[in-house]
Structures are given as structure tokens and as C-alpha cells.
Design a protein around this motif. Structure first.
Motif, PDB file in Angstrom:
ATOM      1  N   LEU A   1       0.880  -1.084  -0.091  1.00 22.07           N
ATOM      2  CA  LEU A   1       0.009  -0.230  -0.034  1.00 22.07           C
ATOM      3  C   LEU A   1       1.100   1.479   0.353  1.00 22.07           C
ATOM      4  O   LEU A   1       0.799   2.306  -0.510  1.00 22.07           O
ATOM      5  CB  LEU A   1      -1.024  -0.168   1.523  1.00 22.07           C
ATOM      6  CG  LEU A   1      -1.663  -1.076   1.133  1.00 22.07           C
ATOM      7  CD1 LEU A   1      -3.092  -1.037   2.131  1.00 22.07           C
ATOM      8  CD2 LEU A   1      -2.940  -1.090  -0.593  1.00 22.07           C
ATOM      9  N   ASP A   2       1.799   1.281   0.341  1.00 22.44           N
ATOM     10  CA  ASP A   2       2.826   2.317   0.477  1.00 22.44           C
ATOM     11  C   ASP A   2       3.020   2.745  -0.056  1.00 22.44           C
ATOM     12  O   ASP A   2       3.566   4.022  -0.663  1.00 22.44           O
ATOM     13  CB  ASP A   2       4.410   2.208   1.533  1.00 22.44           C
ATOM     14  CG  ASP A   2       5.539   3.511   1.842  1.00 22.44           C
ATOM     15  OD1 ASP A   2       4.411   3.948   2.216  1.00 22.44           O
ATOM     16  OD2 ASP A   2       6.034   3.406   1.616  1.00 22.44           O
ATOM     17  N   THR A   3       3.728   1.625  -1.311  1.00 18.16           N
ATOM     18  CA  THR A   3       4.067   1.962  -2.595  1.00 18.16           C
ATOM     19  C   THR A   3       3.118   2.682  -3.847  1.00 18.16           C
ATOM     20  O   THR A   3       3.489   3.978  -4.322  1.00 18.16           O
ATOM     21  CB  THR A   3       4.573   0.923  -3.131  1.00 18.16           C
ATOM     22  OG1 THR A   3       5.735   0.202  -2.791  1.00 18.16           O
ATOM     23  CG2 THR A   3       5.307   0.454  -4.720  1.00 18.16           C
ATOM     24  N   ALA A   4       1.632   1.987  -3.376  1.00 16.22           N
ATOM     25  CA  ALA A   4       0.806   2.627  -4.690  1.00 16.22           C
ATOM     26  C   ALA A   4       0.219   3.964  -4.207  1.00 16.22           C
ATOM     27  O   ALA A   4       0.165   4.663  -4.857  1.00 16.22           O
ATOM     28  CB  ALA A   4      -0.054   1.211  -4.021  1.00 16.22           C
ATOM     29  N   PHE A   5       0.894   4.114  -2.543  1.00 19.65           N
ATOM     30  CA  PHE A   5       0.256   5.252  -2.113  1.00 19.65           C
ATOM     31  C   PHE A   5       2.090   6.341  -2.719  1.00 19.65           C
ATOM     32  O   PHE A   5       1.087   7.504  -3.418  1.00 19.65           O
ATOM     33  CB  PHE A   5       0.807   5.792  -0.397  1.00 19.65           C
ATOM     34  CG  PHE A   5       0.071   7.428  -0.020  1.00 19.65           C
ATOM     35  CD1 PHE A   5      -1.034   7.768  -0.605  1.00 19.65           C
ATOM     36  CD2 PHE A   5       1.071   7.692   0.863  1.00 19.65           C
ATOM     37  CE1 PHE A   5      -1.273   9.170   0.663  1.00 19.65           C
ATOM     38  CE2 PHE A   5       0.861   8.981   0.359  1.00 19.65           C
ATOM     39  CZ  PHE A   5       0.010   9.480   0.431  1.00 19.65           C
TER      40      PHE A   5
ATOM     41  N   LYS B   1       2.888   6.061  -5.487  1.00 28.03           N
ATOM     42  CA  LYS B   1       2.938   6.088  -7.161  1.00 28.03           C
ATOM     43  C   LYS B   1       1.656   7.216  -7.716  1.00 28.03           C
ATOM     44  O   LYS B   1       1.830   8.331  -8.410  1.00 28.03           O
ATOM     45  CB  LYS B   1       2.588   4.643  -8.136  1.00 28.03           C
ATOM     46  CG  LYS B   1       3.580   4.367  -8.100  1.00 28.03           C
ATOM     47  CD  LYS B   1       3.456   2.681  -8.962  1.00 28.03           C
ATOM     48  CE  LYS B   1       4.472   2.075  -8.974  1.00 28.03           C
ATOM     49  NZ  LYS B   1       4.339   0.658  -9.336  1.00 28.03           N
ATOM     50  N   SER B   2       0.692   6.838  -6.764  1.00 27.28           N
ATOM     51  CA  SER B   2      -0.168   7.941  -6.520  1.00 27.28           C
ATOM     52  C   SER B   2      -0.088   9.159  -6.514  1.00 27.28           C
ATOM     53  O   SER B   2      -0.651  10.436  -6.912  1.00 27.28           O
ATOM     54  CB  SER B   2      -1.815   6.731  -5.920  1.00 27.28           C
ATOM     55  OG  SER B   2      -2.423   7.953  -5.907  1.00 27.28           O
ATOM     56  N   ALA B   3       0.701   9.446  -5.282  1.00 27.57           N
ATOM     57  CA  ALA B   3       0.889  11.099  -4.684  1.00 27.57           C
ATOM     58  C   ALA B   3       1.861  11.515  -6.154  1.00 27.57           C
ATOM     59  O   ALA B   3       1.553  13.264  -6.462  1.00 27.57           O
ATOM     60  CB  ALA B   3       1.863  10.646  -3.530  1.00 27.57           C
ATOM     61  N   ARG B   4       3.066  11.344  -6.571  1.00 29.89           N
ATOM     62  CA  ARG B   4       3.309  11.464  -7.640  1.00 29.89           C
ATOM     63  C   ARG B   4       2.975  11.902  -8.934  1.00 29.89           C
ATOM     64  O   ARG B   4       3.080  13.535  -9.151  1.00 29.89           O
ATOM     65  CB  ARG B   4       4.999  11.040  -8.078  1.00 29.89           C
ATOM     66  CG  ARG B   4       5.901  10.298  -6.992  1.00 29.89           C
ATOM     67  CD  ARG B   4       7.316  10.001  -7.117  1.00 29.89           C
ATOM     68  NE  ARG B   4       8.214   9.322  -6.332  1.00 29.89           N
ATOM     69  CZ  ARG B   4       7.916   8.523  -5.900  1.00 29.89           C
ATOM     70  NH1 ARG B   4       7.384   7.529  -6.082  1.00 29.89           N
ATOM     71  NH2 ARG B   4       9.150   8.356  -4.747  1.00 29.89           N
ATOM     72  N   ARG B   5       1.637  10.656  -8.690  1.00 29.82           N
ATOM     73  CA  ARG B   5       0.646  11.306 -10.184  1.00 29.82           C
ATOM     74  C   ARG B   5       0.593  12.040 -10.278  1.00 29.82           C
ATOM     75  O   ARG B   5      -0.025  13.578 -10.569  1.00 29.82           O
ATOM     76  CB  ARG B   5       0.072  10.446 -10.565  1.00 29.82           C
ATOM     77  CG  ARG B   5       0.825   8.699 -11.612  1.00 29.82           C
ATOM     78  CD  ARG B   5       0.031   8.617 -11.621  1.00 29.82           C
ATOM     79  NE  ARG B   5       0.267   7.142 -11.732  1.00 29.82           N
ATOM     80  CZ  ARG B   5      -0.459   5.714 -10.732  1.00 29.82           C
ATOM     81  NH1 ARG B   5      -1.604   6.271 -10.855  1.00 29.82           N
ATOM     82  NH2 ARG B   5       0.325   4.488 -10.499  1.00 29.82           N
ATOM     83  N   ALA B   6      -0.689  12.312  -8.854  1.00 31.12           N
ATOM     84  CA  ALA B   6      -1.908  14.312  -8.306  1.00 31.12           C
ATOM     85  C   ALA B   6      -0.383  15.212  -8.231  1.00 31.12           C
ATOM     86  O   ALA B   6      -0.624  15.994  -8.398  1.00 31.12           O
ATOM     87  CB  ALA B   6      -1.965  13.326  -7.537  1.00 31.12           C
ATOM     88  N   HIS B   7       0.757  14.863  -7.688  1.00 30.79           N
ATOM     89  CA  HIS B   7       1.591  16.427  -7.952  1.00 30.79           C
ATOM     90  C   HIS B   7       2.397  16.371  -8.752  1.00 30.79           C
ATOM     91  O   HIS B   7       1.949  17.566  -9.059  1.00 30.79           O
ATOM     92  CB  HIS B   7       3.022  15.987  -6.509  1.00 30.79           C
ATOM     93  CG  HIS B   7       3.827  17.100  -6.937  1.00 30.79           C
ATOM     94  ND1 HIS B   7       4.851  17.724  -7.484  1.00 30.79           N
ATOM     95  CD2 HIS B   7       4.226  17.818  -5.191  1.00 30.79           C
ATOM     96  CE1 HIS B   7       5.332  18.624  -7.084  1.00 30.79           C
ATOM     97  NE2 HIS B   7       4.557  19.112  -5.825  1.00 30.79           N
ATOM     98  N   ALA B   8       2.506  15.452  -9.871  1.00 30.75           N
ATOM     99  CA  ALA B   8       2.471  16.338 -10.613  1.00 30.75           C
ATOM    100  C   ALA B   8       1.677  16.947 -12.421  1.00 30.75           C
ATOM    101  O   ALA B   8       1.797  17.788 -12.661  1.00 30.75           O
ATOM    102  CB  ALA B   8       3.290  15.067 -12.190  1.00 30.75           C
TER     103      ALA B   8
END
Length: 80
Positions: free
Chosen positions: A60-64, A66-73
Motif C-alpha cells: 500500500l505504501d508503494t501504491a500511495f 505512486k498515486s501521490a507523485r502522479r497527483a503532484h505532477a
């Protein structure tokens, strides 16, 4: 597991990102033989749920991340 593929993969990723080398510290834990996995004696089912959920955290940490990086970008203003 020292020298396993997980360590090699982490080192490779850090090198690709230009990050400094990370030192892995192994920690030992000693539990008394009589210790039960049901650490909440009044609600052993709660102990099992929390113990099982903790196994998913690395994934879940890895998925979070990735999701946070995409949202930030996507949401960050473009500079320059």
C-alpha cells in the motif's frame, strides 16, 4: 535476506535517481516463546485483523507513493 534481489533493486533505483547510497540496518527482535499473536486479549479477532492488515502495508505504501507523485505532477504549476 542479504544480497537478495530486493536489495539490488533498491540500490539500482537509488543509483538511477542520483541518490546517496542507503545503509540497511538489520534489527533483531526477540519474543518470549509464550507470546501470542493475540495481543489484545479481550478482542483476539481485532488482533488478527490488525496483524493481517499490517502485512499489506509495504504494498500500500508503494501504491500511495505512486498515486501521490502522479497527483503532484498533475496539480503542480508548471515552472519555467
Amino acid at each position: 535476506m542479504p544480497g537478495g534481489t530486493g536489495e539490488a533493486r533498491a540500490e539500482e533505483t537509488a543509483t538511477q535517481a542520483g541518490a546517496a547510497r542507503m545503509t540497511v540496518r538489520r534489527m533483531g527482535f526477540a519474543y518470549p516463546p509464550a507470546m501470542s499473536g493475540h495481543w489484545n486479549r479481550k478482542r483476539p479477532e481485532f488482533s488478527q485483523i490488525v496483524n493481517a492488515a499490517s502485512l499489506a502495508m509495504p504494498y500500500l505504501d508503494t501504491a500511495f507513493e505512486k498515486s501521490a507523485r502522479r497527483a503532484h505532477a498533475r496539480e503542480s504549476p508548471k515552472r519555467g
